[in-house]
Design an enzyme around this catalytic site. Structure first.
Site, short mmCIF file in Angstrom:
data_model
loop_
_atom_site.label_atom_id
_atom_site.label_comp_id
_atom_site.label_asym_id
_atom_site.label_seq_id
_atom_site.Cartn_x
_atom_site.Cartn_y
_atom_site.Cartn_z
N LYS A 1 0.87 -1.27 -0.05
CA LYS A 1 0.04 0.05 0.07
C LYS A 1 0.90 1.25 0.19
O LYS A 1 0.80 2.00 -0.91
CB LYS A 1 -1.03 0.01 1.33
CG LYS A 1 -1.98 -1.17 1.16
CD LYS A 1 -2.99 -1.09 2.59
CE LYS A 1 -2.10 -1.00 3.83
NZ LYS A 1 -1.38 -2.50 4.01
N ARG B 1 -10.25 1.10 7.20
CA ARG B 1 -9.87 -0.31 7.92
C ARG B 1 -10.91 -0.95 8.41
O ARG B 1 -10.90 -2.11 8.94
CB ARG B 1 -8.76 -0.19 8.50
CG ARG B 1 -7.48 -0.80 8.27
CD ARG B 1 -6.31 -0.56 9.35
NE ARG B 1 -5.44 0.22 8.83
CZ ARG B 1 -4.27 -0.26 8.50
NH1 ARG B 1 -3.99 -1.41 8.85
NH2 ARG B 1 -3.40 0.50 7.97
N ARG C 1 11.56 -5.78 5.38
CA ARG C 1 11.42 -4.28 5.16
C ARG C 1 12.18 -3.46 6.10
O ARG C 1 12.61 -3.81 7.30
CB ARG C 1 9.96 -3.89 5.42
CG ARG C 1 9.60 -2.28 5.34
CD ARG C 1 8.11 -2.25 5.22
NE ARG C 1 7.54 -2.67 6.52
CZ ARG C 1 6.11 -2.40 6.56
NH1 ARG C 1 5.46 -1.89 5.46
NH2 ARG C 1 5.55 -3.06 7.63
N ARG D 1 10.50 -1.70 11.37
CA ARG D 1 9.39 -1.13 12.21
C ARG D 1 8.95 -2.05 13.34
O ARG D 1 9.30 -3.12 13.34
CB ARG D 1 8.02 -1.20 11.25
CG ARG D 1 7.84 0.38 10.66
CD ARG D 1 6.66 0.25 9.84
NE ARG D 1 5.57 -0.57 10.22
CZ ARG D 1 4.45 -0.36 9.44
NH1 ARG D 1 4.54 0.39 8.15
NH2 ARG D 1 3.16 -0.98 9.53
N ARG E 1 -1.66 -8.72 13.23
CA ARG E 1 -2.24 -7.77 12.46
C ARG E 1 -2.96 -8.33 11.26
O ARG E 1 -3.87 -7.87 10.90
CB ARG E 1 -0.85 -7.02 11.75
CG ARG E 1 -0.27 -5.82 12.62
CD ARG E 1 1.12 -5.46 12.28
NE ARG E 1 1.16 -4.92 11.16
CZ ARG E 1 2.45 -5.00 10.36
NH1 ARG E 1 3.55 -5.42 10.77
NH2 ARG E 1 2.44 -4.24 9.46
#
Ligand code: AP5
Ligand code: MG
Ligand code: ZN
Length: 223
Positions: free
Chosen positions: A13, A88, A127, A160, A171
């Site tokens: 995203k 969301r 990431r 993160r 999540r």
């Protein structure tokens, strides 16, 4: 262009929203990024958001809806925006519709980036993000030119806090339970574009642009 980008954690995203914002010359509004900035600045919003984000849970709707309402009131959003990670929950989708209706505006499309869970784990595990400008990297598919440093601003890159295995799992559960119904919401409205998120970054971007161009030839719920 007014777009909503939907998809599981790690679906791409932020990566695609950032490119779309440059392409359409409008702001990239990421609720996750707004919360992370508030956490870094230790504001009241940041403390509240941190409590939920660190567990992989959603920040409550009332806080998030108001935040987005204020953000899209800002002058730079008047001619369009790319919303990344919002809505969301069905409540947030209704909240967004209310805001747009009050302004006699509508969404051009809700884009669902569809990705397998196997690829999600691969992407999130490697990431890295910039602590200052929020730029997104991947150790294999999009490494920075200088290891550990942002190409754009030279600041350090970090993993993160919510990219650890247990939090990723939490999540994904939240995504299935709370966010998947939002896909049906936009499907029923005829605004949903499902995009295969599996290819490389440029290929996914081209698929999105092609789908939007094809779509603009048809009528949507705006007209
Ligand atoms: P948020 O920051 O939105 O996190 P998320 O939804 O979990 O999604 P991510 O940012 O992890 O993934 P992404 O889809 O942006 O993927 P990316 O482009 O980085 O939200 C964080 C938290 O804030 C939430 O858990 C919640 O607590 C809270 N929150 C936020 N919004 C909220 C809301 N509306 N309501 C309530 N709470 C909210 O890509 C991932 C990796 O893959 C990167 O390394 C990238 O380089 C790489 N990559 C991307 N595309 C490709 C490709 N095509 N090929 C190969 N690699 C790729
Ligand atoms: Mg993101
Ligand atoms: Zn940077």
């Amino acid at each position: 262009m007014r777009l909503v980008i939907l998809g599981a954690p790690g679906a791409g995203k932020g990566t695609q929203a950032s490119r779309l914002a440059t392409y359409f010359n409008c702001p990239h509004v990421s609720t996750g990024e707004i919360f992370r900035r508030a956490i870094k600045d230790q504001t009241r919003l940041g403390k509240e958001a941190d409590f939920h984000i660190s567990k992989g849970q959603l920040v409550p709707d009332d806080i998030t809806i108001e935040l987005v309402e204020q953000r899209i009131e800002e002058p730079d959003s008047q001619f369009g925006f790319i919303l990344d990670g919002y809505p969301r929950t069905p409540n947030q989708a209704i909240g967004l519709d209310d805001i747009l209706r009050q302004k006699s505006l509508c969404l051009d499309a809700a884009i669902h980036l569809d990705l397998s869970e196997k690829e999600i784990y691969r992407r999130l595990g490697n990431r890295r993000v910039c602590t200052i400008c929020g730029a997104i990297y991947h150790l294999d598919s999009l490494p920075p030119k200088h290891p550990g440093l942002c190409d754009r601003c030279g600041s350090p890159l970090v993993q993160r806090e919510d990219d650890h295995l247990d939090t990723i799992k939490a999540r994904l559960v939240v995504y299935r339970q709370m966010t998947k119904p939002v896909l049906s919401y936009y499907k029923n409205r005829g605004t949903l574009l499902v995009i295969d998120g599996e290819g490389d970054i440029d290929k996914v971007f081209k698929t999105i642009i092609n789908s939007l161009e094809t779509r603009s030839l048809k009528t949507n719920d705006c007209h």
